[in-house]
Design an enzyme around this catalytic site. Sequence first.
Site, PDB file in Angstrom:
ATOM      1  N   LYS A  52       6.353  16.323   2.325  1.00 47.37           N
ATOM      2  CA  LYS A  52       5.273  15.056   1.869  1.00 47.37           C
ATOM      3  C   LYS A  52       5.375  15.070   0.329  1.00 47.37           C
ATOM      4  O   LYS A  52       5.531  16.362  -0.264  1.00 47.37           O
ATOM      5  CB  LYS A  52       4.313  14.869   2.419  1.00 47.37           C
ATOM      6  CG  LYS A  52       3.610  13.589   2.089  1.00 47.37           C
ATOM      7  CD  LYS A  52       2.180  13.433   2.802  1.00 47.37           C
ATOM      8  CE  LYS A  52       1.557  12.172   2.657  1.00 47.37           C
ATOM      9  NZ  LYS A  52       0.128  12.040   3.111  1.00 47.37           N
ATOM     10  N   SER A 127      -0.506   7.908   5.773  1.00 49.61           N
ATOM     11  CA  SER A 127       0.556   7.998   4.852  1.00 49.61           C
ATOM     12  C   SER A 127       1.787   8.889   4.873  1.00 49.61           C
ATOM     13  O   SER A 127       2.519   8.679   4.123  1.00 49.61           O
ATOM     14  CB  SER A 127      -0.202   8.532   3.428  1.00 49.61           C
ATOM     15  OG  SER A 127      -0.996   9.593   3.535  1.00 49.61           O
ATOM     16  N   SER A 151      -3.785  10.770   7.952  1.00 46.65           N
ATOM     17  CA  SER A 151      -2.386  10.636   7.541  1.00 46.65           C
ATOM     18  C   SER A 151      -1.323  11.589   8.234  1.00 46.65           C
ATOM     19  O   SER A 151      -0.200  11.282   8.151  1.00 46.65           O
ATOM     20  CB  SER A 151      -2.387  10.666   6.081  1.00 46.65           C
ATOM     21  OG  SER A 151      -2.756   9.347   5.695  1.00 46.65           O
TER      22      SER A 151
END
Length: 445
Positions: A52, A127, A151
Amino acid sequence: ESYKRIEEVEGKVEAFLHLNEEAARKAAREMDDHLVSKGVDGALFGLPAGLKDNIVTKGLRTTCASKLLDNFIPVHDATVVQKLHAAGAVTIGKLNMDEFAMGSSNENSGYKLTRNPWNTERVPGGSSGGSAASVAAGEVLFSLGSDTGGSIREPAAFCGVVGMKPTYGRVSRFGLVAFASSLDQIGPLTRTVEDNAYVLNAISGYDKLDSTSANVEVPDYTAGLTGDIKGLKIAVPKEYLGEGVNAEVRVHIEQALTTLEGLGATWEEVSLPHSKYAVAAYYILASSEASANLARFDGIRYGVRVEEDNLIDTYKKSRSQGFGDEVKRRIMLGTFALSSGYYDAYYKKAQQVRTLIKQDFDDVLAQYDVIIGPTAPTTAFQIGEQVNDPLTMYANDILTIPVNLAGVPAISVPAGFAYGLPIGLQIIGKHFAESMVYRVAHAFE
Ligand code: GLN
């Protein structure tokens, strides 16, 4: 192989923000000689990983999907990255996300829209949407995400992969760009529970560079994956199968409970009575922490600077042009909740609610081995459907947020399909009892 697959499917999925191809190929070539000659037995030897884009990588752009950090190239690796490389994994590239990890659909990225590999009209969740989509589409073998209010688990559920949020303090946050420091945790997204346990083995452990990292021994998370869950006691909170949870989702969770019963576990209904206040408390606490953490992005120290005649205007312009709408909304909310005159009514109150929520979990987990429910109240929704409605968007995390507030570990594992889209089963454990969570997840899988 990873890059070949990325070339094939990336046009449809759009999971990556930046690739690391040259360095990855070099690392893979060197790794063989290097590790073998040193006698290193890397548990993740040669495995392709995606990260990420809020996890800092030395010499590799790290933007948090924010225009403000468009030009940011870190000078060091996060602790988790060092650990992955030491175990032999290769960083394939950096994955799309909601800007600064604020969102539940990936639509808040400052760069691009990632699509759900099962249905490209649907969101991948957020996310860590790029992290989930890249694993689901077979672009990488595993990825790392971060979970502040859901997330890792919500996108894992929407994309049909396994996503683990470890106990707060289990994995070092050094080098994770902070959103809400008292809630953020890094964790793995994988195809299988066993893979997930291997990755968590590699990234867990005490780190003196993170003052909230816990000095607690790390067991081998693969050790308990025997398929045996006879005699285990499962709690099912009535709040997790009530109103707001889609009927199809509920049916699948009930079927999952029947499966677990068939394997020799027992379950009972319990209550987590303060869960209903979790989303409200979370948005005050997370936004308050975010407003402080994001103060460092002033156009001077990091990222893109919009040069003005004086310092104050430079700050203002850099921030107003660099941050997207959702990030600004959180900064305003957090600054307000922390301001004198409102602090007691909002921030302090929310902290008190957090304590009650944590107590709910402690009480139930004192009597049961795990808590089980759905990960998200629905399957992946349409792109564009909720983007202009922040409150509906926030409600996606109603079943994951309480877990972050309590600090306990939880996993999402695939539990069937509805409307052609994956459903996630959430398994929640006691503090530092990731092994138990994995054991139940593996038996169910
Ligand atoms: N969707 C939640 C938020 O927007 C959770 C995000 C996260 O876990 N990083 O804050």
